[in-house]
Write a protein that holds these residues in place. Structure first.
Motif, PDB file in Angstrom:
ATOM      1  N   PRO A  43       0.825  -1.210   0.000  1.00  0.00           N
ATOM      2  CA  PRO A  43       0.000   0.000   0.000  1.00  0.00           C
ATOM      3  C   PRO A  43       0.857   1.258   0.000  1.00  0.00           C
ATOM      4  O   PRO A  43       1.942   1.293   0.581  1.00  0.00           O
ATOM      5  CB  PRO A  43      -0.809  -0.122   1.297  1.00  0.00           C
ATOM      6  N   VAL A  44       0.361   2.281  -0.676  1.00  0.00           N
ATOM      7  CA  VAL A  44       1.024   3.579  -0.704  1.00  0.00           C
ATOM      8  C   VAL A  44       0.474   4.424   0.451  1.00  0.00           C
ATOM      9  O   VAL A  44      -0.730   4.674   0.501  1.00  0.00           O
ATOM     10  CB  VAL A  44       0.771   4.293  -2.055  1.00  0.00           C
ATOM     11  N   PRO A  45       1.311   4.843   1.395  1.00  0.00           N
ATOM     12  CA  PRO A  45       0.806   5.603   2.547  1.00  0.00           C
ATOM     13  C   PRO A  45      -0.027   6.816   2.150  1.00  0.00           C
ATOM     14  O   PRO A  45      -1.026   7.133   2.804  1.00  0.00           O
ATOM     15  CB  PRO A  45       2.084   6.007   3.280  1.00  0.00           C
ATOM     16  N   LEU A  46       0.359   7.495   1.082  1.00  0.00           N
ATOM     17  CA  LEU A  46      -0.392   8.657   0.621  1.00  0.00           C
ATOM     18  C   LEU A  46      -1.842   8.292   0.301  1.00  0.00           C
ATOM     19  O   LEU A  46      -2.761   9.090   0.543  1.00  0.00           O
ATOM     20  CB  LEU A  46       0.289   9.251  -0.611  1.00  0.00           C
ATOM     21  N   MET A  47      -2.048   7.087  -0.241  1.00  0.00           N
ATOM     22  CA  MET A  47      -3.397   6.653  -0.569  1.00  0.00           C
ATOM     23  C   MET A  47      -4.279   6.617   0.676  1.00  0.00           C
ATOM     24  O   MET A  47      -5.433   7.069   0.650  1.00  0.00           O
ATOM     25  CB  MET A  47      -3.360   5.270  -1.238  1.00  0.00           C
ATOM     26  N   ASP A  48      -3.749   6.098   1.773  1.00  0.00           N
ATOM     27  CA  ASP A  48      -4.536   6.028   3.005  1.00  0.00           C
ATOM     28  C   ASP A  48      -4.877   7.423   3.532  1.00  0.00           C
ATOM     29  O   ASP A  48      -5.987   7.654   4.034  1.00  0.00           O
ATOM     30  CB  ASP A  48      -3.775   5.238   4.070  1.00  0.00           C
ATOM     31  N   GLU A  49      -3.936   8.339   3.411  1.00  0.00           N
ATOM     32  CA  GLU A  49      -4.212   9.712   3.842  1.00  0.00           C
ATOM     33  C   GLU A  49      -5.334  10.328   3.012  1.00  0.00           C
ATOM     34  O   GLU A  49      -6.254  10.969   3.548  1.00  0.00           O
ATOM     35  CB  GLU A  49      -2.945  10.559   3.712  1.00  0.00           C
ATOM     36  N   LEU A  50      -5.272  10.129   1.696  1.00  0.00           N
ATOM     37  CA  LEU A  50      -6.285  10.705   0.813  1.00  0.00           C
ATOM     38  C   LEU A  50      -7.638  10.037   0.994  1.00  0.00           C
ATOM     39  O   LEU A  50      -8.691  10.688   0.898  1.00  0.00           O
ATOM     40  CB  LEU A  50      -5.821  10.596  -0.638  1.00  0.00           C
ATOM     41  N   LYS A  51      -7.643   8.734   1.246  1.00  0.00           N
ATOM     42  CA  LYS A  51      -8.914   8.027   1.472  1.00  0.00           C
ATOM     43  C   LYS A  51      -9.639   8.577   2.696  1.00  0.00           C
ATOM     44  O   LYS A  51     -10.861   8.745   2.684  1.00  0.00           O
ATOM     45  CB  LYS A  51      -8.660   6.525   1.615  1.00  0.00           C
ATOM     46  N   GLN A  52      -8.885   8.864   3.739  1.00  0.00           N
ATOM     47  CA  GLN A  52      -9.514   9.418   4.932  1.00  0.00           C
ATOM     48  C   GLN A  52     -10.084  10.805   4.651  1.00  0.00           C
ATOM     49  O   GLN A  52     -11.180  11.155   5.103  1.00  0.00           O
ATOM     50  CB  GLN A  52      -8.508   9.489   6.085  1.00  0.00           C
ATOM     51  N   LYS A  53      -9.361  11.601   3.867  1.00  0.00           N
ATOM     52  CA  LYS A  53      -9.866  12.923   3.506  1.00  0.00           C
ATOM     53  C   LYS A  53     -11.140  12.802   2.667  1.00  0.00           C
ATOM     54  O   LYS A  53     -12.087  13.591   2.839  1.00  0.00           O
ATOM     55  CB  LYS A  53      -8.799  13.701   2.715  1.00  0.00           C
ATOM     56  N   ALA A  54     -11.177  11.819   1.767  1.00  0.00           N
ATOM     57  CA  ALA A  54     -12.369  11.622   0.936  1.00  0.00           C
ATOM     58  C   ALA A  54     -13.568  11.210   1.774  1.00  0.00           C
ATOM     59  O   ALA A  54     -14.692  11.683   1.556  1.00  0.00           O
ATOM     60  CB  ALA A  54     -12.083  10.579  -0.141  1.00  0.00           C
ATOM     61  N   ARG A  55     -13.338  10.343   2.737  1.00  0.00           N
ATOM     62  CA  ARG A  55     -14.440   9.931   3.633  1.00  0.00           C
ATOM     63  C   ARG A  55     -14.951  11.122   4.432  1.00  0.00           C
ATOM     64  O   ARG A  55     -16.161  11.316   4.576  1.00  0.00           O
ATOM     65  CB  ARG A  55     -13.970   8.822   4.574  1.00  0.00           C
ATOM     66  N   ASP A  56     -14.008  11.904   4.939  1.00  0.00           N
ATOM     67  CA  ASP A  56     -14.395  13.081   5.719  1.00  0.00           C
ATOM     68  C   ASP A  56     -15.170  14.076   4.872  1.00  0.00           C
ATOM     69  O   ASP A  56     -16.033  14.804   5.379  1.00  0.00           O
ATOM     70  CB  ASP A  56     -13.151  13.764   6.306  1.00  0.00           C
ATOM     71  N   ALA A  57     -14.882  14.101   3.562  1.00  0.00           N
ATOM     72  CA  ALA A  57     -15.550  15.035   2.650  1.00  0.00           C
ATOM     73  C   ALA A  57     -16.872  14.484   2.116  1.00  0.00           C
ATOM     74  O   ALA A  57     -17.541  15.152   1.321  1.00  0.00           O
ATOM     75  CB  ALA A  57     -14.619  15.369   1.487  1.00  0.00           C
TER      76      ALA A  57
END
Length: 407
Positions: A43-57
């Motif tokens: 897994p790419v760590p950046l992907m997990d960061e962006l996924k959380q931002k997408a969920r929050d949005a």
């Protein structure tokens, strides 16, 4: 003139803002991480960061239709309303995963929503919807023409309270990804059934099941599509519990038909996005570069190519939207003609669009400096994925001939 719902319009605005703020600025970082990674399938760590931002949005699981809205955190989106959202995501090929809207997981989640029992949904659908795990769909085989799905040879045999799988699969997307935990596998459970469309079954196979071997990663035009990948697999006496069968024995072809229709259109939606972005880049390039004493944009051949690209994108978009509207009205089965028309024309048209835009970028268009080479690869393999164009053209031609000759 078509009209999107207010929900879709609002989501388009929010998704556009998210792409501008979080996706485009991170393209270089995402590529750089993969180039430097010791393990390209992790897994790419950046992907997990962006996924959380997408969920929050509130930009999560947008692919779920109204009929399955009980599985979503929103009211569900029709195919028509989802189309412009998928197009936006398609502008950056890895971004659909940020919103939990990437293939093949969306199709697999829909299979589990429609055909999975409560235990299967709890074990596999729940973590997929949460974006915690990933999945694969294993149909294509190296030794037979899988364009005819009834040709699949992987054996699924009953042995007491277990199914035993033996055979090979290849070009199985997501199989290399370390986060993938479950595979939906299609094979023959009743090869002697006189009805060729009732010989197949589909079963759930956890990726860590003994006997399941990842033989090798595969490439398409040199791209390995890391970290998801496309793998060749070997099943050597792979045993799973009898309750891992989906829907019932002999219903694999039925599941495949129900799964692949929407998936084909999702690919078309995303391809329009990458082609549109390629056209925008080509227009900017044409204004920035000069040859023979004038800007590229002033050359007749360049203007003609820009014109063709624009026209083909608009035609593709309208065909996809018409197909989506028809699917929303009568279901995927009732819209088979338009799905086939989209599947066989949109990837080819978008491949040609991207090719012209690559040409306008000179040698740079072939490199990773721009999105176009990878987009071209995506368009090209979409002409094979979910059934090669020729199979759909054959079926569509037969359908149209019958339509206009029956009395």
């Amino acid at each position: 003139m078509y009209q999107f719902s207010q929900q879709s319009v609002e989501l388009q605005q929010r998704l556009q803002a998210f792409m501008d703020e979080h996706i485009y600025p991170n393209e270089a970082a995402y590529a750089g991480y993969l180039h430097a990674a010791d393990n390209r399938w992790a897994p790419v760590p950046l992907m997990d960061e962006l996924k959380q931002k997408a969920r929050d949005a509130g930009l999560w699981n947008l692919f779920i239709p109204p009929s399955l809205a009980s599985f979503a955190d929103h009211d569900g989106l029709s195919n028509f309303d989802y189309a412009p959202l998928a197009e936006l995501m398609g502008r950056v090929l890895w971004s659909p995963e940020v919103f939990n809207c990437n293939a093949p997981d969306t199709g697999n989640m829909e299979v589990l929503m429609k055909y999975g029992n409560e235990a299967q949904q709890q074990a596999w659908l729940a973590p997929l919807l949460a974006g915690e795990i990933r999945s694969s769909y294993a149909m294509t085989e190296p030794q037979v023409a899988s364009s005819d799905a009834t040709n699949v040879e992987l054996r699924i045999e009953r042995d007491g309270d277990e199914w035993v799988l033996n055979g090979r699969k290849w070009f199985i997307t997501n199989a290399m990804y370390e986060r993938t935990r479950i595979l939906i596998v299609m094979g023959k459970s009743d090869p002697d059934n006189p009805n060729r469309h009732q010989q197949q079954s589909q079963v759930l196979v956890p990726k860590d099941t003994p006997g399941l071997e990842l033989v090798r990663p595969l490439t398409t035009l040199g791209y390995d599509d890391a970290p998801l990948g496309h793998a060749e697999l070997r099943f050597d006496n792979v045993r799973v519990p009898a309750e891992n069968i989906l829907l019932g024995e002999g219903r694999g072809f039925e599941i495949a038909q129900g799964r692949l229709g929407p998936g084909r259109i999702h690919h078309c939606m995303r391809l329009i996005g990458i082609a549109q972005r390629s056209l925008e880049l080509a227009c900017a390039r044409a204004e920035q570069r000069e040859t023979f004493g004038r800007k590229l944009s002033q050359h007749q051949s360049v203007r003609e190519d820009i014109s063709r690209c624009y026209s083909e994108i608009e035609m593709a978009r309208l065909l996809v939207l018409k197909t989506c509207a028809r699917m929303d009205e009568v279901g995927a089965k009732g819209a088979m003609d338009l799905i086939a028309a989209s599947k066989t024309s949109v990837p080819l048209m978008m491949q040609q669009v991207i090719d012209r835009c690559m040409q306008m970028h000179g040698a740079g268009g072939l490199t990773e400096d721009y999105c176009m080479a990878e987009g071209f690869n995506y368009a090209r393999w979409c002409r094979q994925a979910d059934g090669p164009d020729q199979v759909h053209q054959m079926a569509l031609g037969k359908m149209i001939i019958k339509r206009f000759t029956e009395e």
